[in-house]
Each structure stands twice: as structure tokens, then as C-alpha cells.
Design a protein around this motif. Structure first.
Motif, mmCIF file in Angstrom:
data_model
loop_
_atom_site.group_PDB
_atom_site.id
_atom_site.type_symbol
_atom_site.label_atom_id
_atom_site.label_comp_id
_atom_site.label_asym_id
_atom_site.label_seq_id
_atom_site.Cartn_x
_atom_site.Cartn_y
_atom_site.Cartn_z
ATOM 1 N N ALA A 27 25.374 37.853 41.423
ATOM 2 C CA ALA A 27 26.509 37.080 40.946
ATOM 3 C C ALA A 27 27.744 37.961 40.821
ATOM 4 C CB ALA A 27 26.186 36.449 39.596
ATOM 5 N N PRO A 28 28.849 37.567 41.435
ATOM 6 C CA PRO A 28 30.100 38.295 41.205
ATOM 7 C C PRO A 28 30.600 38.050 39.792
ATOM 8 C CG PRO A 28 30.460 36.399 42.633
ATOM 9 C CD PRO A 28 28.991 36.470 42.384
ATOM 10 N N ALA A 29 31.515 38.890 39.355
ATOM 11 C CA ALA A 29 32.105 38.749 38.022
ATOM 12 C C ALA A 29 33.597 38.489 38.168
ATOM 13 C CB ALA A 29 31.869 40.003 37.188
ATOM 14 N N ALA A 30 34.148 37.716 37.250
ATOM 15 C CA ALA A 30 35.569 37.374 37.284
ATOM 16 C C ALA A 30 36.142 37.447 35.878
ATOM 17 C CB ALA A 30 35.774 35.975 37.868
ATOM 18 N N THR A 31 37.361 37.970 35.775
ATOM 19 C CA THR A 31 38.040 38.088 34.486
ATOM 20 C C THR A 31 39.480 37.631 34.643
ATOM 21 O OG1 THR A 31 36.677 39.994 33.869
ATOM 22 C CG2 THR A 31 38.716 39.650 32.631
ATOM 23 N N TRP A 32 39.892 36.697 33.805
ATOM 24 C CA TRP A 32 41.271 36.212 33.825
ATOM 25 C C TRP A 32 42.182 37.188 33.103
ATOM 26 C CZ3 TRP A 32 43.113 32.461 36.790
ATOM 27 C CH2 TRP A 32 42.206 31.540 37.317
ATOM 28 N N ARG A 33 43.375 37.408 33.681
ATOM 29 C CA ARG A 33 44.375 38.276 33.085
ATOM 30 C C ARG A 33 45.630 37.463 32.772
ATOM 31 N NH1 ARG A 33 44.367 43.812 36.813
ATOM 32 N NH2 ARG A 33 42.187 44.428 36.414
ATOM 33 N N VAL A 34 46.142 37.630 31.576
ATOM 34 C CA VAL A 34 47.382 36.978 31.164
ATOM 35 C C VAL A 34 48.435 38.054 30.986
ATOM 36 C CG1 VAL A 34 48.506 35.523 29.443
ATOM 37 C CG2 VAL A 34 46.084 35.163 29.981
ATOM 38 N N GLY A 35 49.518 37.996 31.769
ATOM 39 C CA GLY A 35 50.557 39.012 31.712
ATOM 40 C C GLY A 35 50.813 39.610 33.074
ATOM 41 N N SER A 36 51.691 40.594 33.133
ATOM 42 C CA SER A 36 52.101 41.197 34.402
ATOM 43 C C SER A 36 51.789 42.683 34.424
ATOM 44 C CB SER A 36 53.604 40.987 34.627
ATOM 45 O OG SER A 36 53.935 39.620 34.642
ATOM 46 N N GLY A 37 51.543 43.205 35.642
ATOM 47 C CA GLY A 37 51.319 44.635 35.804
ATOM 48 C C GLY A 37 50.170 45.115 34.942
ATOM 49 N N THR A 38 50.412 46.227 34.239
ATOM 50 C CA THR A 38 49.400 46.755 33.321
ATOM 51 C C THR A 38 49.539 46.164 31.925
ATOM 52 O OG1 THR A 38 50.835 48.648 32.811
ATOM 53 C CG2 THR A 38 49.243 48.919 34.608
ATOM 54 N N ASP A 39 50.572 45.366 31.722
ATOM 55 C CA ASP A 39 50.792 44.734 30.415
ATOM 56 C C ASP A 39 50.132 43.360 30.409
ATOM 57 O OD1 ASP A 39 51.669 44.105 27.897
ATOM 58 O OD2 ASP A 39 53.694 43.528 28.534
ATOM 59 N N PHE A 40 48.825 43.346 30.280
ATOM 60 C CA PHE A 40 48.090 42.093 30.288
ATOM 61 C C PHE A 40 46.950 42.157 29.279
ATOM 62 C CE2 PHE A 40 45.694 44.724 33.275
ATOM 63 C CZ PHE A 40 44.380 44.458 32.938
ATOM 64 N N ARG A 41 46.424 40.982 28.976
ATOM 65 C CA ARG A 41 45.215 40.869 28.160
ATOM 66 C C ARG A 41 44.268 39.913 28.866
ATOM 67 N NH1 ARG A 41 44.867 35.997 25.803
ATOM 68 N NH2 ARG A 41 46.755 34.807 25.319
ATOM 69 N N HIS A 42 43.023 39.924 28.465
ATOM 70 C CA HIS A 42 42.043 39.035 29.064
ATOM 71 C C HIS A 42 42.187 37.624 28.493
ATOM 72 C CE1 HIS A 42 39.301 42.693 30.060
ATOM 73 N NE2 HIS A 42 40.338 42.582 30.874
ATOM 74 N N GLY A 43 41.977 36.634 29.359
ATOM 75 C CA GLY A 43 42.066 35.258 28.934
ATOM 76 C C GLY A 43 40.934 34.890 27.986
ATOM 77 N N ARG A 44 41.236 33.978 27.064
ATOM 78 C CA ARG A 44 40.243 33.459 26.125
ATOM 79 C C ARG A 44 40.125 31.951 26.331
ATOM 80 N NH1 ARG A 44 43.577 36.887 22.838
ATOM 81 N NH2 ARG A 44 44.738 35.012 22.239
ATOM 82 N N ASP A 45 38.949 31.412 26.041
ATOM 83 C CA ASP A 45 38.781 29.978 26.184
ATOM 84 C C ASP A 45 39.703 29.250 25.212
ATOM 85 O OD1 ASP A 45 37.626 28.002 27.681
ATOM 86 O OD2 ASP A 45 35.887 27.756 26.375
ATOM 87 N N PHE A 46 40.341 28.195 25.694
ATOM 88 C CA PHE A 46 41.337 27.447 24.936
ATOM 89 C C PHE A 46 42.507 28.335 24.516
ATOM 90 C CE2 PHE A 46 37.694 24.515 24.312
ATOM 91 C CZ PHE A 46 38.269 23.391 24.884
ATOM 92 N N ASP A 47 42.878 29.254 25.394
ATOM 93 C CA ASP A 47 44.040 30.102 25.174
ATOM 94 C C ASP A 47 45.284 29.240 24.962
ATOM 95 O OD1 ASP A 47 44.628 32.793 24.897
ATOM 96 O OD2 ASP A 47 43.881 33.290 26.887
ATOM 97 N N GLU A 48 46.103 29.588 23.987
ATOM 98 C CA GLU A 48 47.392 28.943 23.787
ATOM 99 C C GLU A 48 48.452 29.813 24.454
ATOM 100 O OE1 GLU A 48 48.511 27.505 19.969
ATOM 101 O OE2 GLU A 48 46.448 27.099 19.367
ATOM 102 N N LEU A 49 49.021 29.326 25.557
ATOM 103 C CA LEU A 49 49.944 30.122 26.365
ATOM 104 C C LEU A 49 51.279 29.407 26.497
ATOM 105 C CD1 LEU A 49 47.529 31.180 29.258
ATOM 106 C CD2 LEU A 49 48.049 32.425 27.153
ATOM 107 N N PRO A 50 52.389 30.159 26.435
ATOM 108 C CA PRO A 50 53.690 29.550 26.698
ATOM 109 C C PRO A 50 53.769 29.060 28.141
ATOM 110 C CG PRO A 50 53.927 31.712 25.655
ATOM 111 C CD PRO A 50 52.492 31.577 26.066
ATOM 112 N N PRO A 51 54.578 28.023 28.407
ATOM 113 C CA PRO A 51 54.750 27.582 29.795
ATOM 114 C C PRO A 51 55.232 28.731 30.680
ATOM 115 C CG PRO A 51 55.742 26.022 28.267
ATOM 116 C CD PRO A 51 55.360 27.226 27.460
ATOM 117 N N GLU A 52 54.804 28.708 31.932
ATOM 118 C CA GLU A 52 55.172 29.716 32.930
ATOM 119 C C GLU A 52 54.614 31.106 32.609
ATOM 120 O OE1 GLU A 52 56.573 28.411 35.557
ATOM 121 O OE2 GLU A 52 56.720 26.495 34.505
ATOM 122 N N SER A 53 53.510 31.172 31.883
ATOM 123 C CA SER A 53 52.864 32.464 31.638
ATOM 124 C C SER A 53 52.193 32.944 32.920
ATOM 125 C CB SER A 53 51.810 32.344 30.535
ATOM 126 O OG SER A 53 52.392 32.031 29.300
#
Length: 218
Positions: A27-53
């Protein structure tokens, strides 16, 4: 009771358990990233994100792997994120073995999808992985609205019309247009959007994961 007679089977079972625990997974693994470049965090379920994140997807696979990424919301219907016919960059399908970060980059500039504004009920993202093309999804790709960076001269990432002539895409407020996508969106443990993908219960060699986000109030 002869303890030696019991010790040998116990050791054999222990060794088998260690081998099972250490065996590599397909099984491959996948991780969502929120942010740009090296300034990101991993996505969380039911993440509250501003529009156009900006969001990206880090994928790790042991072999070249076909990856499919979709989103679904009441306002947008089903959108195709990857592989998109209108997306130009440095990564192609299938993804190579090792780590890749989708949607890649172009001329040294990182590409990213963004969360959509005005999506009040939330958005579900689905990832599908397989060693070979998945016919159920391949036939669907030209029918969907998709992300593109070839619409405008500046290479801006936007959602555009389907690739198939005359197709209008799935209208808003519809269900997932594929049984596989429906299973992927429903059959996921709560709070687990990242990590190894889970086997599809019907199609052998197909793995799935899901990530859900909501628009941040204000």
C-alpha cells in the motif's frame, strides 16, 4: 507437562509474528499538506481552512503507481485534481517509485491546488492508488471539471470545464459518479486522512484514502 514441547511451537509462532509485522506492505502512503513551500502542516480530518488555502499531496510508493485525486462538495459536485488534462508540470502518471508531491512544479515554481471559497457544507477529497490504470476512473476523467494551469498565460491554477467535447461535468449537489469513489469516501476510519492507504474491499490491488475539510468561519 513437558515445557520443551510447548516452548518450540511458541517460539515458532513468535517468529512468524515478527516476520508478519516486518513484512513490507504494497500500500502506498499519502499525506496532505496545508501551506506553501516548507511552511506547511499536515492536514487533519475536518480541518477548518480559510478559502483559497493551498493544499498539496505527498505520496510515497514502492513502485511506479497510478494516483487519482478527486474532490466532492455540494457546490462544486465532483472535481478532478489528478491526473488533470489541463495540468502541466514536472510529474506524470504513473508516479515514480519513492516520494512525489502533487501537483508538482513548473519551471521551478511549486504548484498547489486551493480550497474553494463559498463551500459551506465542506469538501471531501479522495485519493485512489493502483499499480495499473483503473478503468472505472479512466473513463470518468474526461467528463469532469478539472484543475488546470494552462487556461491563463500566467499559469494560475483554476478549475475549468471538462476535456470531453460537449460534456458539462457533474452538476452540483450530486453523489460521487463512481462506485469506487463512493466506497473510498465512506469506508475510512475517523480522523485518519494520512498514512498508508487502505485496500478497496472489491477491487484487488486498489487502495484508497479520504480527507474532509470545512471552510473556516469569517
Amino acid at each position: 507437562m513437558n515445557r520443551r514441547l510447548w516452548a518450540l511451537p511458541a517460539l515458532a509462532l513468535l517468529a512468524a509474528g515478527v516476520i508478519w509485522w516486518q513484512r513490507p506492505t504494497d500500500a502506498p502512503a499519502a499525506t496532505w499538506r496545508v501551506g506553501s513551500g516548507t511552511d506547511f502542516r499536515h492536514g487533519r480530518d475536518f480541518d477548518e481552512l480559510p478559502p483559497e488555502s493551498p493544499v498539496r499531496l505527498s505520496v510515497h510508493a514502492a513502485a511506479p503507481t497510478h494516483i487519482y485525486v478527486f474532490s466532492q462538495s455540494r457546490e462544486d459536485g465532483t472535481l478532478l485534481l489528478w491526473p488533470s488534462p489541463g495540468l502541466r508540470g514536472d510529474i506524470g502518471q504513473p508516479l515514480p517509485a519513492g516520494q512525489s508531491v502533487l501537483p508538482g512544479s513548473l519551471d521551478g515554481k511549486e504548484l498547489a491546488w486551493t480550497t474553494r471559497g463559498g463551500v459551506r457544507a465542506g469538501t471531501t477529497f479522495v485519493v485512489i492508488a493502483a499499480l495499473a490504470p483503473v478503468p472505472e476512473l479512466e473513463s470518468l476523467l474526461p467528463q469532469l471539471r478539472h484543475w488546470s494551469n494552462t487556461v491563463f498565460p500566467d499559469g494560475a491554477m483554476v478549475v475549468t470545464r471538462p476535456a470531453a467535447p460537449g460534456s458539462q461535468g457533474t452538476p452540483p449537489r450530486t453523489e460521487w459518479p463512481s462506485a469506487l469513489l463512493q466506497r473510498a469516501a465512506a469506508d475510512v476510519p475517523e480522523g485518519q486522512p494520512n498514512g498508508p492507504l487502505r485496500p478497496d474491499p472489491i477491487l484487488p490491488g486498489v487502495f484508497t484514502s479520504r480527507w474532509r475539510v470545512v471552510e473556516k468561519a469569517g
